[in-house]
Scaffold this motif. Sequence first.
Motif, PDB file in Angstrom:
ATOM      1  N   LEU A 268     107.012 -10.436 -32.501  1.00  0.00           N
ATOM      2  CA  LEU A 268     106.280  -9.277 -33.007  1.00  0.00           C
ATOM      3  C   LEU A 268     106.448  -8.051 -32.113  1.00  0.00           C
ATOM      4  O   LEU A 268     106.061  -6.950 -32.500  1.00  0.00           O
ATOM      5  N   ALA A 269     107.001  -8.258 -30.929  1.00  0.00           N
ATOM      6  CA  ALA A 269     107.110  -7.160 -29.965  1.00  0.00           C
ATOM      7  C   ALA A 269     108.522  -6.597 -29.873  1.00  0.00           C
ATOM      8  O   ALA A 269     108.836  -5.856 -28.949  1.00  0.00           O
ATOM      9  N   ARG A 270     109.381  -6.947 -30.819  1.00  0.00           N
ATOM     10  CA  ARG A 270     110.765  -6.487 -30.766  1.00  0.00           C
ATOM     11  C   ARG A 270     111.066  -5.566 -31.948  1.00  0.00           C
ATOM     12  O   ARG A 270     110.320  -5.497 -32.924  1.00  0.00           O
ATOM     13  N   GLU A 271     112.170  -4.866 -31.836  1.00  0.00           N
ATOM     14  CA  GLU A 271     112.642  -4.020 -32.932  1.00  0.00           C
ATOM     15  C   GLU A 271     113.191  -4.912 -34.050  1.00  0.00           C
ATOM     16  O   GLU A 271     113.624  -6.035 -33.789  1.00  0.00           O
ATOM     17  N   PRO A 272     113.222  -4.445 -35.316  1.00  0.00           N
ATOM     18  CA  PRO A 272     112.769  -3.122 -35.758  1.00  0.00           C
ATOM     19  C   PRO A 272     111.280  -3.052 -36.086  1.00  0.00           C
ATOM     20  O   PRO A 272     110.751  -1.984 -36.324  1.00  0.00           O
ATOM     21  N   LEU A 273     110.588  -4.216 -36.078  1.00  0.00           N
ATOM     22  CA  LEU A 273     109.170  -4.215 -36.451  1.00  0.00           C
ATOM     23  C   LEU A 273     108.354  -3.329 -35.524  1.00  0.00           C
ATOM     24  O   LEU A 273     107.483  -2.570 -35.965  1.00  0.00           O
ATOM     25  N   LEU A 274     108.653  -3.392 -34.228  1.00  0.00           N
ATOM     26  CA  LEU A 274     107.861  -2.664 -33.245  1.00  0.00           C
ATOM     27  C   LEU A 274     107.899  -1.159 -33.469  1.00  0.00           C
ATOM     28  O   LEU A 274     106.935  -0.451 -33.155  1.00  0.00           O
ATOM     29  N   ALA A 275     108.998  -0.658 -34.025  1.00  0.00           N
ATOM     30  CA  ALA A 275     109.143   0.786 -34.210  1.00  0.00           C
ATOM     31  C   ALA A 275     108.086   1.362 -35.142  1.00  0.00           C
ATOM     32  O   ALA A 275     107.750   2.548 -35.063  1.00  0.00           O
ATOM     33  N   SER A 276     107.539   0.530 -36.021  1.00  0.00           N
ATOM     34  CA  SER A 276     106.554   1.011 -36.994  1.00  0.00           C
ATOM     35  C   SER A 276     105.117   0.726 -36.571  1.00  0.00           C
ATOM     36  O   SER A 276     104.183   0.993 -37.321  1.00  0.00           O
ATOM     37  N   ILE A 277     104.937   0.188 -35.353  1.00  0.00           N
ATOM     38  CA  ILE A 277     103.603  -0.219 -34.897  1.00  0.00           C
ATOM     39  C   ILE A 277     103.225   0.541 -33.629  1.00  0.00           C
ATOM     40  O   ILE A 277     104.023   0.654 -32.698  1.00  0.00           O
ATOM     41  N   ALA A 278     101.997   1.035 -33.589  1.00  0.00           N
ATOM     42  CA  ALA A 278     101.513   1.748 -32.409  1.00  0.00           C
ATOM     43  C   ALA A 278     100.910   0.764 -31.408  1.00  0.00           C
ATOM     44  O   ALA A 278     100.299  -0.229 -31.806  1.00  0.00           O
TER      45      ALA A 278
END
Length: 226
Positions: free
Chosen positions: A117-127
């Motif tokens: 959950l802490a890697r791209e690309p998911l992380l790019a959309s999470i603050a």
Amino acid sequence: MNPGNAHAERRVRLAAAMADEGIDILVVAGNPWRSDYLRFAADITPVEGDAFAFIDRDGPTRVIVEHPAEAARLRLEQEELDVRWSLSAIEETETAIRELGKRRIALAPRAAVPYRLAREPLLASIAPATALLDRLMLRKSPSEIAALRRAAVLADEGYAVFLKAARVGRPEYALVADVEAYFRSRGCPENFQILGSGGREVRGMHPPTERRLAPGDLVTTELTPC
């Protein structure tokens, strides 16, 4: 709001902080070894595996856990929670985050968030939201201060119970059992406790074992009712 309800106070403070930051959904991760943020945000403490709480600023909280027993326990503790379980809780959480679409999502705490959950690309959309929760957790509300004072009194009483329980011939686990029984009789279901017993070789504490106390032993403990 009941002034003695620390959880209700926290929920109001958390919703206000999320509104200030423009956060719609706060996802809080935790596990048995790192549950402080989950306890603050959703009043839950995982016993087995990872757990994830989806805190909706204006709606109910959803929780995803790894074990059916965990799900059943949390439903009993808080009937209003929407609790689901999955053997692939991390993957399930990732899917749930993606399904939130364009809503602004934040994730915390950094130390407990699984790598997936802490890697791209998911992380790019999470603050990130660890700092937000840290600020809230450091400033105690009146109900939290009252709870701390009650816990301190319970701890003193627990040490007195431990002192009476520490008798020659008793196994270490029996000492902890006596303290646990006392705390539960006082309405305190959670207590992290370790202890040490022996002679001069004792340099630290550990979970209780079957070792029986011997004459001349040094017996010490750490207990944390909450």
